[in-house]
Design an enzyme around this catalytic site. Structure first.
Site, mmCIF file in Angstrom:
data_model
loop_
_atom_site.group_PDB
_atom_site.id
_atom_site.type_symbol
_atom_site.label_atom_id
_atom_site.label_comp_id
_atom_site.label_asym_id
_atom_site.label_seq_id
_atom_site.Cartn_x
_atom_site.Cartn_y
_atom_site.Cartn_z
ATOM 1 N N GLU A 184 0.611 -1.147 -0.109
ATOM 2 C CA GLU A 184 0.202 -0.354 0.276
ATOM 3 C C GLU A 184 0.592 1.460 -0.658
ATOM 4 O OE1 GLU A 184 -2.174 -1.040 3.416
ATOM 5 O OE2 GLU A 184 -4.066 -2.110 2.054
ATOM 6 N N ASP A 197 -8.368 -9.138 3.991
ATOM 7 C CA ASP A 197 -8.676 -8.176 4.870
ATOM 8 C C ASP A 197 -9.176 -8.096 6.076
ATOM 9 O OD1 ASP A 197 -6.801 -5.324 5.873
ATOM 10 O OD2 ASP A 197 -8.234 -4.400 4.093
ATOM 11 N N GLU A 227 -12.778 -2.181 11.939
ATOM 12 C CA GLU A 227 -12.904 -1.464 10.697
ATOM 13 C C GLU A 227 -13.911 -2.428 9.348
ATOM 14 O OE1 GLU A 227 -9.462 -1.899 8.064
ATOM 15 O OE2 GLU A 227 -9.866 -0.509 7.059
HETATM 16 C C1 BDP Z 1 -6.172 -1.994 6.257
HETATM 17 C C2 BDP Z 1 -6.394 -0.915 6.357
HETATM 18 C C3 BDP Z 1 -5.257 0.049 6.480
HETATM 19 C C4 BDP Z 1 -4.327 -0.792 7.214
HETATM 20 C C5 BDP Z 1 -4.146 -2.009 6.737
HETATM 21 C C6 BDP Z 1 -2.784 -2.867 7.441
HETATM 22 O O1 BDP Z 1 -8.004 -0.153 5.628
HETATM 23 O O2 BDP Z 1 -5.529 1.120 7.006
HETATM 24 O O3 BDP Z 1 -2.733 -0.041 6.842
HETATM 25 O O4 BDP Z 1 -4.941 -2.910 6.491
HETATM 26 O O5 BDP Z 1 -3.489 -3.315 7.817
HETATM 27 O O6 BDP Z 1 -7.091 -2.934 6.822
HETATM 28 O O7 BDP Z 1 -1.789 -2.432 7.134
#
Ligand code: BDP
Length: 681
Positions: free
Chosen positions: A288, A367, A395
């Site tokens: 990301e 996720d 989340e």
């Molecule tokens: C996702 C989230 C994000 C996190 C990412 C992570 O949306 O904000 O940075 O995981 O685990 O669930 O790095």
């Protein structure tokens, strides 16, 4: 009434035979050792007894009559020395404890190898009392099953919390560390009494100023570590892989560059000078948009090992996250599959990581959705330390506006048989290190706390925080047992009250799942903030999170013959079962298969009818949670009652929004009417 004390509320016990029993034993306490952890244990004990029994636990060096004694085995307490024979002492691990009632010595003794063990043991006894258990014949040895029991904060230095649903950070505000050390102390008390022994205090996404936590801000970090230490908790920091470049000292972050290695080594030396028991680094790299070794043509083992070498002289560890995938994938390409990513990246590197590296693997391949299969990396890594990562922060499960008790989900994951090593090989035996004999192992989870007075926003979300710690300590505890403990510690021992709250908690995951995305397909939430229904929210984006619904059908084809081949990442009959349309379990059908709406599930319903039914039922059951809670009015503290009531009202209304959007969407796509003739717009 605010909920601030959480499971350290120590609700007053009713008079009666049990009260008499407790009062007999708990009027005096004997502790002979110094040391801040033992003293913290003593404080917890006197505080707990005062509140539970309205009794002052008089502290004396020697007991003259009935009383409680605690300390380490190597301490100088004569009672403890005499009471625990060698065999017991040897069976108690570094963080464990032994607890025994001796009628002849008129003493309940808690003995441990370490001061932290004493603290755990003392809280164990408090929990027994708060839960109304008999303490006349205690004789137990208790050791934590998992050695790492970790909380990951996603707190940013500016005071915001990534995916935080309980206010802002209580660690930072406006790029400064908090001055409220009382709150940090209370937090440490909560964490250690739930069994947590490791906390990473900053977000995995490390921003520019946070790269200075390992230099400029070290004294502030050390102040928090000093408090954590008292409670047996090691502090960890998330670091930015490009750290050497941020401060402009080194022109590269290449893990094989000598200057980079030196830079990290000197950072490690500084850190350990300030925090001798510093736990180590947590790293999100090449994920990301975070920097990582890929930039330099290196792999994740190169990256992790370089950091591991810097920490190794001090006994520090690197926790390297496996949440690595392409977040810029072409949504038109049906062969690219985000679910495959963690396995494809890390399986080939098995055995290449240093002994002080732990890979941290999210529980599922995507996720933290309400339903996902277990990550196929569990069982596949034979020669690499690894931990599982859960998300306590809700989340994707209602953001602490909806109640969603996640312990049943975590239990199911922990029990999943990966079939590694010929099986049975449940995830719990992999993450506790026993299956492959890992030196380092355990469980980590993303925290759900913030500066809201009750820590977690939704009072009932405290059960997830407590429950995570307890499950990490002992995965054999059931979701029911954990709920019962939390309820007793928070609300007291009224069985009618406990029955209602327990039912709400235990039903909540299933209810949440039923009115949100169906049959394991996931997502269908609003992009970015991830709250509320939006069926096509991510459908044509680059994040790799698709449902592929059209007028004929829905689901992701992850089979070997016609799909992405993800199902083959599993072992034995798991691979076969998931790959087969006939055998795939209903709740994961759309994760693995693209099917027509008329496909008939094992339940006997068609996919479309299942969607309608679960969404109508789910919204109705959400309303039922509110009704059930309503029955508690007057039986629990007003402040606690109303804060949950408000959230449940919101949930009931929001569940209808989910129901209507999902049902309408699929009615319009499929053109198939509800068999029961209910109105769908
Ligand atoms: C996702 C989230 C994000 C996190 C990412 C992570 O949306 O904000 O940075 O995981 O685990 O669930 O790095």
């Amino acid at each position: 009434d605010s909920g601030y004390n959480a499971w350290l509320s120590y609700p007053k016990l009713q008079q009666g035979p049990l009260y008499k029993q407790y009062a007999k034993w708990c009027g005096a306490v004997s502790v002979t050792e110094g040391g801040e952890t033992i003293q913290a244990a003593l404080q917890e004990w006197t505080r707990g007894i005062a509140s539970l029994l309205d009794l002052e636990a008089v502290s004396k060096p020697q007991l003259e009559d009935f009383g409680v004694a605690f300390g380490t085995f190597t301490g100088d307490h004569p009672l403890l020395q005499g009471l625990f024979e060698d065999e017991t002492v040897q069976a108690v691990g570094v963080e464990g404890f032994a607890i025994r009632t001796s009628q002849s010595l008129k003493c309940i003794a808690v003995g441990a190898s370490s001061q932290a063990g004493v603290l755990y043991g003392v809280f164990h006894l408090l929990r027994l009392i708060a839960s109304g258990k008999d303490i006349e014949n205690l004789d137990e040895i208790v050791n934590p099953v998992n050695s790492l029991r970790m909380i990951n904060h996603w707190d940013n230095f500016d005071g915001s919390v990534e995916r935080g649903y309980s206010g802002r950070s209580f660690l930072y505000e406006n790029n400064q560390f908090t001055k409220d050390m009382d709150r940090i102390t209370d937090y440490a008390r909560l964490m250690s009494t739930a069994g947590i022994n490791a906390i990473a205090i900053n977000n995995v996404n490390v921003h520019a100023l946070e790269t200075l936590f390992i230099s400029t801000y070290l004294p502030d970090v050390a102040r928090i570590a000093d408090i954590f230490r008292i409670y047996g908790i090691r502090l960890y920091l998330c670091v930015n892989f490009a750290g050497p470049m941020h401060e402009g000292e080194v022109g590269t972050a290449d893990p094989l560059d000598a200057g980079v290695k030196e830079w990290w080594k000197s950072r490690a030396a500084d850190i350990y000078a300030a925090i001798p028991d510093f736990g180590g680094f947590v790293v999100k790299a090449d994920s990301e948009n975070r920097p990582g070794p890929f930039t330099y043509g290196r792999n994740h083992a190169d990256g992790a090992n370089m950091l591991a070498e810097a920490l190794e002289p001090y006994g520090g560890i690197v926790i390297w996250r496996c949440f690595v995938y392409n977040c810029k994938q072409d949504w038109r390409d049906r062969k690219t599959d985000r679910a495959r990513a963690a396995y494809d990246h890390f399986k080939p590197l098995d055995g290449q990581f240093h002994d002080n590296v732990i890979l941290q693997i999210k529980n599922g391949p995507m996720d933290f959705q309400v339903r996902e299969p277990v990550s196929p990396l569990f069982g596949a890594l034979e020669r690499t330390n690894h931990v599982i990562e859960f998300q306590i922060a809700q989340e994707y499960t209602g953001q602490q506006r909806h109640v969603c008790y996640l312990v049943p989900q975590w239990k199911e994951i922990m029990e999943f048989d990966t079939q590694a090593k010929g099986g049975p090989a449940p995830v719990k035996r992999i993450v506790d290190g026993s299956l492959w004999g890992n030196r380092l192992s355990g469980i980590a989870a993303v925290s759900n706390v913030g500066n809201d007075r009750n820590w977690t926003g939704h009072l009932l979300a405290q059960a997830n925080l407590y429950g995570f710690g307890r499950l990490a300590w002992n995965p054999e505890l059931s979701a029911e047992e954990i709920a019962a403990e939390w309820i007793a510690l928070t609300f007291g021992t009224d069985t009618a009250v406990a029955g209602v709250i327990s039912r709400i908690l235990l039903d909540s995951w299933e209810i949440y799942e039923s009115y949100t995305s169906p049959l394991g397909v996931g997502w269908m939430i609003n992009p970015e903030h991830h709250y509320g229904p939006n069926v096509d929210g991510y459908e044509y984006s680059m994040w790799g999170t698709y449902h592929y619904a059209d007028h004929q059908g829905i689901g992701v084809d992850r089979t070997v013959a016609t799909g992405t081949g993800y199902s083959a990442q599993y072992m034995g009959s798991n691979a076969v079962r998931y790959d087969s349309l006939e055998e795939c379990p209903d709740e994961l059908l759309l994760f693995f298969h693209h099917v027509p709406y008329t496909h008939v599930l094992h339940s006997g319903k068609t996919v479309i009818q299942h969607i309608y039914d679960t969404h109508f039922e789910g919204a109705e059951r959400a309303e039922g949670l509110l009704d059930a809670w309503g029955g508690l009015k007057g039986s629990i503290a007003e402040g606690l009652y109303t804060q949950v009531e408000e959230r449940l009202q919101g949930q009931a209304a929001h569940a209808k929004e989910w129901r209507d959007q999902i049902n309408t969407y699929f009615y319009r796509k499929s053109g198939i009417a509800d068999a029961l003739g209910r109105t769908i717009y």
